[in-house]
Design a protein around this motif. Structure first.
Motif, PDB file in Angstrom:
ATOM      1  N   GLY A  26       0.824  -1.206   0.000  1.00 50.32           N
ATOM      2  CA  GLY A  26       0.000   0.000   0.000  1.00 50.32           C
ATOM      3  C   GLY A  26       0.857   1.255   0.000  1.00 50.32           C
ATOM      4  O   GLY A  26       2.072   1.207  -0.175  1.00 50.32           O
ATOM      5  N   GLU A  27       0.219   2.383   0.216  1.00 53.41           N
ATOM      6  CA  GLU A  27       0.913   3.661   0.222  1.00 53.41           C
ATOM      7  C   GLU A  27       1.466   3.943   1.618  1.00 53.41           C
ATOM      8  O   GLU A  27       0.767   3.744   2.616  1.00 53.41           O
ATOM      9  N   GLU A  28       2.709   4.405   1.688  1.00 54.38           N
ATOM     10  CA  GLU A  28       3.287   4.730   2.993  1.00 54.38           C
ATOM     11  C   GLU A  28       2.587   5.956   3.557  1.00 54.38           C
ATOM     12  O   GLU A  28       2.109   6.796   2.822  1.00 54.38           O
ATOM     13  N   PHE A  29       2.516   5.989   4.883  1.00 55.03           N
ATOM     14  CA  PHE A  29       1.873   7.131   5.522  1.00 55.03           C
ATOM     15  C   PHE A  29       2.818   7.913   6.412  1.00 55.03           C
ATOM     16  O   PHE A  29       2.468   8.961   6.930  1.00 55.03           O
ATOM     17  N   GLY A  30       4.033   7.430   6.609  1.00 58.47           N
ATOM     18  CA  GLY A  30       4.977   8.124   7.470  1.00 58.47           C
ATOM     19  C   GLY A  30       6.269   7.349   7.608  1.00 58.47           C
ATOM     20  O   GLY A  30       6.552   6.454   6.812  1.00 58.47           O
ATOM     21  N   VAL A  40       7.130   2.002  18.857  1.00 61.58           N
ATOM     22  CA  VAL A  40       7.865   2.879  17.957  1.00 61.58           C
ATOM     23  C   VAL A  40       7.153   4.226  17.888  1.00 61.58           C
ATOM     24  O   VAL A  40       5.951   4.316  18.132  1.00 61.58           O
ATOM     25  N   VAL A  41       7.911   5.260  17.570  1.00 59.38           N
ATOM     26  CA  VAL A  41       7.328   6.565  17.301  1.00 59.38           C
ATOM     27  C   VAL A  41       7.334   6.735  15.795  1.00 59.38           C
ATOM     28  O   VAL A  41       8.369   6.587  15.154  1.00 59.38           O
ATOM     29  N   VAL A  42       6.153   7.011  15.260  1.00 54.55           N
ATOM     30  CA  VAL A  42       5.995   7.173  13.824  1.00 54.55           C
ATOM     31  C   VAL A  42       5.576   8.609  13.543  1.00 54.55           C
ATOM     32  O   VAL A  42       4.638   9.120  14.159  1.00 54.55           O
ATOM     33  N   TYR A  43       6.291   9.248  12.620  1.00 55.95           N
ATOM     34  CA  TYR A  43       5.909  10.577  12.162  1.00 55.95           C
ATOM     35  C   TYR A  43       4.941  10.399  11.002  1.00 55.95           C
ATOM     36  O   TYR A  43       5.246   9.737  10.015  1.00 55.95           O
ATOM     37  N   VAL A  44       3.763  10.990  11.134  1.00 53.57           N
ATOM     38  CA  VAL A  44       2.752  10.937  10.082  1.00 53.57           C
ATOM     39  C   VAL A  44       2.692  12.312   9.439  1.00 53.57           C
ATOM     40  O   VAL A  44       2.530  13.324  10.130  1.00 53.57           O
TER      41      VAL A  44
END
Length: 91
Positions: A26-30, A40-44
């Protein structure tokens, strides 16, 4: 394999900079900004940083982290839906 051991191994295989997805292909979101034993810390894009528990990680491969959308916080799911809003079509 014990769930705790499996999660520890997944955490060790995730690195800062890996792209974040809710579906393989799919499409990455962050992107991953930090990794710890509990998550984990994810930057969106367009929304900022979110802490995601390690039990929401479905797979890690090819510098990608695939998350189980059902295990994500409602606010994060909403942010994912708007991650690419600021992009101009055709760029």
């Amino acid at each position: 394999m014990a769930r705790g051991l499996l999660m520890a191994r997944m955490a060790q295989s995730i690195e800062v900079g890996y792209q974040a997805f809710v579906a393989d292909g799919g499409e990455e979101f962050g992107a991953v900004r930090d990794v710890g034993p509990d998550g984990v810390v994810v930057y969106v894009e367009n929304a900022g940083d979110f802490r995601v528990p390690m039990d929401a990680v479905k797979a890690v491969h090819s510098q990608k982290v695939v998350f189980d959308c059902r295990r994500l916080d409602r606010r994060l799911r909403e942010a994912i839906g708007h991650a690419h809003d600021a992009e101009e079509p055709g760029l």
